[in-house]
Scaffold this motif. Structure first.
Motif, PDB file in Angstrom:
ATOM      1  N   LYS A 287       0.803  -1.244  -0.238  1.00  0.00           N
ATOM      2  CA  LYS A 287       0.133  -0.221  -0.335  1.00  0.00           C
ATOM      3  C   LYS A 287       0.763   1.236   0.141  1.00  0.00           C
ATOM      4  CE  LYS A 287      -3.958   2.691   2.602  1.00  0.00           C
ATOM      5  NZ  LYS A 287      -4.088   2.436   3.662  1.00  0.00           N
ATOM      6  N   SER A 288       2.293   1.262   1.335  1.00  0.00           N
ATOM      7  CA  SER A 288       3.065   2.377   1.026  1.00  0.00           C
ATOM      8  C   SER A 288       3.629   2.610  -0.174  1.00  0.00           C
ATOM      9  CB  SER A 288       3.831   2.249   1.774  1.00  0.00           C
ATOM     10  OG  SER A 288       3.313   2.091   3.260  1.00  0.00           O
ATOM     11  N   GLU A 289       3.788   1.454  -1.382  1.00  0.00           N
ATOM     12  CA  GLU A 289       4.483   1.740  -2.149  1.00  0.00           C
ATOM     13  C   GLU A 289       3.438   2.203  -3.050  1.00  0.00           C
ATOM     14  OE1 GLU A 289       7.491  -2.232  -2.205  1.00  0.00           O
ATOM     15  OE2 GLU A 289       6.353  -2.425  -3.410  1.00  0.00           O
ATOM     16  N   ARG A 290       2.278   1.687  -3.572  1.00  0.00           N
ATOM     17  CA  ARG A 290       1.371   1.832  -4.445  1.00  0.00           C
ATOM     18  C   ARG A 290       0.809   3.764  -4.113  1.00  0.00           C
ATOM     19  NH1 ARG A 290      -1.600  -1.868  -3.004  1.00  0.00           N
ATOM     20  NH2 ARG A 290      -3.193  -0.573  -1.782  1.00  0.00           N
ATOM     21  N   GLU A 291       0.139   4.087  -3.053  1.00  0.00           N
ATOM     22  CA  GLU A 291       0.097   5.383  -2.792  1.00  0.00           C
ATOM     23  C   GLU A 291       1.161   6.450  -2.658  1.00  0.00           C
ATOM     24  OE1 GLU A 291      -3.475   5.515  -0.036  1.00  0.00           O
ATOM     25  OE2 GLU A 291      -4.045   3.839  -0.774  1.00  0.00           O
ATOM     26  N   LEU A 292       2.142   5.577  -1.934  1.00  0.00           N
ATOM     27  CA  LEU A 292       2.940   6.919  -1.343  1.00  0.00           C
ATOM     28  C   LEU A 292       4.164   7.332  -2.345  1.00  0.00           C
ATOM     29  CD1 LEU A 292       3.480   6.482   2.421  1.00  0.00           C
ATOM     30  CD2 LEU A 292       1.605   7.765   0.885  1.00  0.00           C
ATOM     31  N   GLY A 293       4.240   5.864  -3.023  1.00  0.00           N
ATOM     32  CA  GLY A 293       5.593   6.079  -4.001  1.00  0.00           C
ATOM     33  C   GLY A 293       6.709   5.709  -3.023  1.00  0.00           C
ATOM     34  N   TRP A 294       6.928   5.435  -2.394  1.00  0.00           N
ATOM     35  CA  TRP A 294       7.767   4.371  -1.101  1.00  0.00           C
ATOM     36  C   TRP A 294       7.730   3.572  -1.410  1.00  0.00           C
ATOM     37  CZ3 TRP A 294       8.166   0.884   2.660  1.00  0.00           C
ATOM     38  CH2 TRP A 294       9.745   0.628   3.390  1.00  0.00           C
ATOM     39  N   ARG A 295       9.852   3.717  -1.201  1.00  0.00           N
ATOM     40  CA  ARG A 295       9.985   1.486  -1.305  1.00  0.00           C
ATOM     41  C   ARG A 295      11.223   2.090  -0.448  1.00  0.00           C
ATOM     42  NH1 ARG A 295       9.304  -1.303  -5.361  1.00  0.00           N
ATOM     43  NH2 ARG A 295       8.075  -0.200  -6.032  1.00  0.00           N
ATOM     44  N   PRO A 296      11.946   1.476   0.105  1.00  0.00           N
ATOM     45  CA  PRO A 296      13.467   0.351   0.980  1.00  0.00           C
ATOM     46  C   PRO A 296      14.007   1.030   0.241  1.00  0.00           C
ATOM     47  CG  PRO A 296      12.038  -1.652   1.387  1.00  0.00           C
ATOM     48  CD  PRO A 296      11.193  -0.408   0.375  1.00  0.00           C
ATOM     49  N   GLN A 297      14.939   1.610   0.121  1.00  0.00           N
ATOM     50  CA  GLN A 297      15.830   1.633  -0.510  1.00  0.00           C
ATOM     51  C   GLN A 297      17.602   1.250  -0.081  1.00  0.00           C
ATOM     52  OE1 GLN A 297      16.557   6.289  -1.261  1.00  0.00           O
ATOM     53  NE2 GLN A 297      14.802   6.350  -1.855  1.00  0.00           N
ATOM     54  N   VAL A 298      18.064   0.989   0.957  1.00  0.00           N
ATOM     55  CA  VAL A 298      18.981   0.259   1.345  1.00  0.00           C
ATOM     56  C   VAL A 298      19.292  -1.261   1.526  1.00  0.00           C
ATOM     57  CG1 VAL A 298      21.037   0.977   3.315  1.00  0.00           C
ATOM     58  CG2 VAL A 298      19.021   2.543   2.744  1.00  0.00           C
ATOM     59  N   GLU A 299      20.221  -1.464   1.163  1.00  0.00           N
ATOM     60  CA  GLU A 299      20.400  -2.873   1.123  1.00  0.00           C
ATOM     61  C   GLU A 299      21.228  -2.882   2.509  1.00  0.00           C
ATOM     62  OE1 GLU A 299      21.421  -6.960   0.464  1.00  0.00           O
ATOM     63  OE2 GLU A 299      23.331  -5.374   0.765  1.00  0.00           O
ATOM     64  N   PHE A 300      20.550  -4.409   3.314  1.00  0.00           N
ATOM     65  CA  PHE A 300      20.793  -4.744   5.193  1.00  0.00           C
ATOM     66  C   PHE A 300      22.191  -4.799   4.758  1.00  0.00           C
ATOM     67  CE2 PHE A 300      21.084  -7.351   8.050  1.00  0.00           C
ATOM     68  CZ  PHE A 300      20.568  -6.829   9.227  1.00  0.00           C
ATOM     69  N   ARG A 301      22.711  -6.044   3.475  1.00  0.00           N
ATOM     70  CA  ARG A 301      23.662  -5.623   4.006  1.00  0.00           C
ATOM     71  C   ARG A 301      24.832  -4.772   4.316  1.00  0.00           C
ATOM     72  NH1 ARG A 301      26.540 -11.114   4.820  1.00  0.00           N
ATOM     73  NH2 ARG A 301      29.012  -9.966   4.824  1.00  0.00           N
ATOM     74  N   ASP A 302      24.485  -3.319   3.271  1.00  0.00           N
ATOM     75  CA  ASP A 302      25.659  -2.239   3.037  1.00  0.00           C
ATOM     76  C   ASP A 302      24.864  -1.499   4.501  1.00  0.00           C
ATOM     77  OD1 ASP A 302      26.713  -2.848   0.422  1.00  0.00           O
ATOM     78  OD2 ASP A 302      24.785  -1.930  -1.119  1.00  0.00           O
ATOM     79  N   GLY A 303      24.369  -1.543   5.089  1.00  0.00           N
ATOM     80  CA  GLY A 303      23.551  -0.805   6.066  1.00  0.00           C
ATOM     81  C   GLY A 303      24.244  -0.676   7.231  1.00  0.00           C
ATOM     82  N   LEU A 304      23.717  -2.648   7.113  1.00  0.00           N
ATOM     83  CA  LEU A 304      24.489  -2.418   8.576  1.00  0.00           C
ATOM     84  C   LEU A 304      26.093  -2.388   8.817  1.00  0.00           C
ATOM     85  CD1 LEU A 304      23.186  -4.368  10.602  1.00  0.00           C
ATOM     86  CD2 LEU A 304      24.946  -6.416   9.759  1.00  0.00           C
ATOM     87  N   GLN A 305      26.705  -2.523   6.892  1.00  0.00           N
ATOM     88  CA  GLN A 305      27.784  -2.592   7.510  1.00  0.00           C
ATOM     89  C   GLN A 305      27.966  -0.687   7.646  1.00  0.00           C
ATOM     90  OE1 GLN A 305      30.643  -5.230   7.182  1.00  0.00           O
ATOM     91  NE2 GLN A 305      31.716  -2.806   7.509  1.00  0.00           N
TER      92      GLN A 305
END
Ligand code: NAD
Ligand code: DAU
Length: 340
Positions: A287-305
């Protein structure tokens, strides 16, 4: 210039949200209302303290008079309510502060925002209001609410108050529900910063039960971008879920932390389980992707590092929390200037 009243802005997500707003919205003014509980650390925002677009108000969202005075002294265009007691384990030890801040505080904020005719109010909520999943399935915004801990019960009560104000008073409220955040400035009582800080000094890490519980990890800035999108483009009265599409068992995550920090598995210590421990959270964010044009951008391994690197290069920040020294910062920083 638009003014947002942010509550709980000295905590983990609130401080990341304020910094992101000031970086990306040059015409944004932020008022940060924070009680500075043990989890509120003004050092998290020391770098923006002198920004003319930022004002800090030390106070409690449960203090009706104080909250009303903020609305009467400022023209507030939107409220984002982060202020909460946020740690499940603490709610099991004592639910009192959770009922007070998370429920009564939200009610007071809603009343004050309503009296001041604030055009938009966003309640920052959690996937924990949906309860626990088995091995399959995802939480959608229509999943029935079934909280299991005193923390999640108090967050659910707050969500229901927002819902009721929208329904009864045509109050301009929006609710967002997010999965487990990770990133810089998280208080080292939550899994990732606790384990990283313990491992940095070769201390054992306490894994609850068998470590089979699953959480869906999202970078804090992806959450903040979602809140911003919902605040600006969300439909009033609606709920929006955010998640990171990154399910991991706690033991998988623990072993990943050991690997990145190059530490031995002998540092894992299995301890008794959290009472009522929810097995699995997983979020459907379509719903957030559809209505807000939002999606998570940070890939977990990169974000964790990046997160681990941040904790490694901010060992003093952790040390000041663990020693309690950060509690003195406010007095040193503001005491003489504000008589607080
Ligand atoms: P946190 O514990 O790091 O920060 C909470 C902040 O609220 C602190 O600065 C604290 O001083 C302040 N506060 C507490 N009681 C207050 C009161 N009565 N009046 C004014 N300020 C008060 O929490 P966080 O992890 O940053 O979470 C922020 C919000 O996001 C919470 O509402 C939480 O339920 C929600 N949330 C958190 C996560 C997560 O993974 N951390 C996920 C989804 C939703
Ligand atoms: O899902 C969103 C929620 O995520 C937020 O609403 C909460 O505010 C936030 O604290 C977080 O709740 P969790 O209980 O999932 O987070 P925590 O970091 O406390 O625990 C993550 C998982 O790790 C959980 O399954 C319990 C486990 N755990 C936690 C700690 C602190 C351990 O095994 N050992 C630990 O020492």
């Amino acid at each position: 210039m638009q003014t947002i009243l942010v509550t709980g802005g000295c905590g983990f997500i609130g401080s990341n949200f304020i910094r992101l707003q000031l970086e990306t919205q040059p015409d944004q003014k932020i008022i940060n209302l924070d009680k500075l509980t043990y989890a509120g650390n003004p050092e998290n925002l020391a770098d923006i303290d002198s920004d003319a677009r930022y004002a800090f108000k030390h106070g409690d969202i449960c203090d009706r008079e104080f909250v009303e005075s903020i609305f009467s002294e400022n023209s507030v265009d939107a409220v984002v309510n982060f202020a909460a007691e946020s740690h499940v384990d603490r709610s099991i030890l004592d639910s009192g502060p959770f009922i007070q801040t998370n429920i009564v505080g939200t009610q007071i904020l809603l009343d004050a925002a309503r009296s001041a005719d604030v055009p938009r109010y966003l309640q920052v909520s959690t996937d924990e209001v949906y309860g626990s999943l088995g091995a399959e399935g995802f939480f959608t915004e229509d999943t029935p609410l079934a909280p299991n801990s005193p923390y999640s019960a108090s967050k659910t009560a707050a969500d229901l108050l927002v819902r009721a104000y929208c329904h009864t008073f045509e109050f301009p409220g929006i609710i967002t529900r997010c999965s487990n955040n990770y990133g810089p400035y998280q208080f080292p009582e939550k899994l990732i910063p606790l384990f990283v800080s313990n491992l940095m000094s070769d201390q054992q890490v306490p894994v609850y039960g068998k470590g089979e519980n699953v959480r869906d990890w999202i970078h804090v800035l992806d959450h903040c971008r979602g809140i911003d999108a919902a605040l600006r483009n969300g439909r009033l009265g609606e709920v929006y879920n955010f998640g990171g599409n990154c399910e991991l068992q706690n033991i998988q995550l623990t072993k990943l932390l050991l690997e990145v920090l190059d530490k031995p598995e002998s540092l894992i210590r299995y301890v008794s389980d959290r009472p009522g421990h929810d097995l699995r959270y997983a979020i459907d964010c379509s719903k957030s992707e559809r209505e807000l044009g939002w999606r998570p951008q940070v890939e977990f391994r990169d974000g964790l590092q990046q997160t681990i690197d941040w904790y490694l290069s901010n060992a003093v920040w952790i040390e000041r929390i663990k020693s309690g020294a950060y509690l003195k910062f406010y007095e040193e920083q503001y005491g003489a200037r504000m008589g607080a």
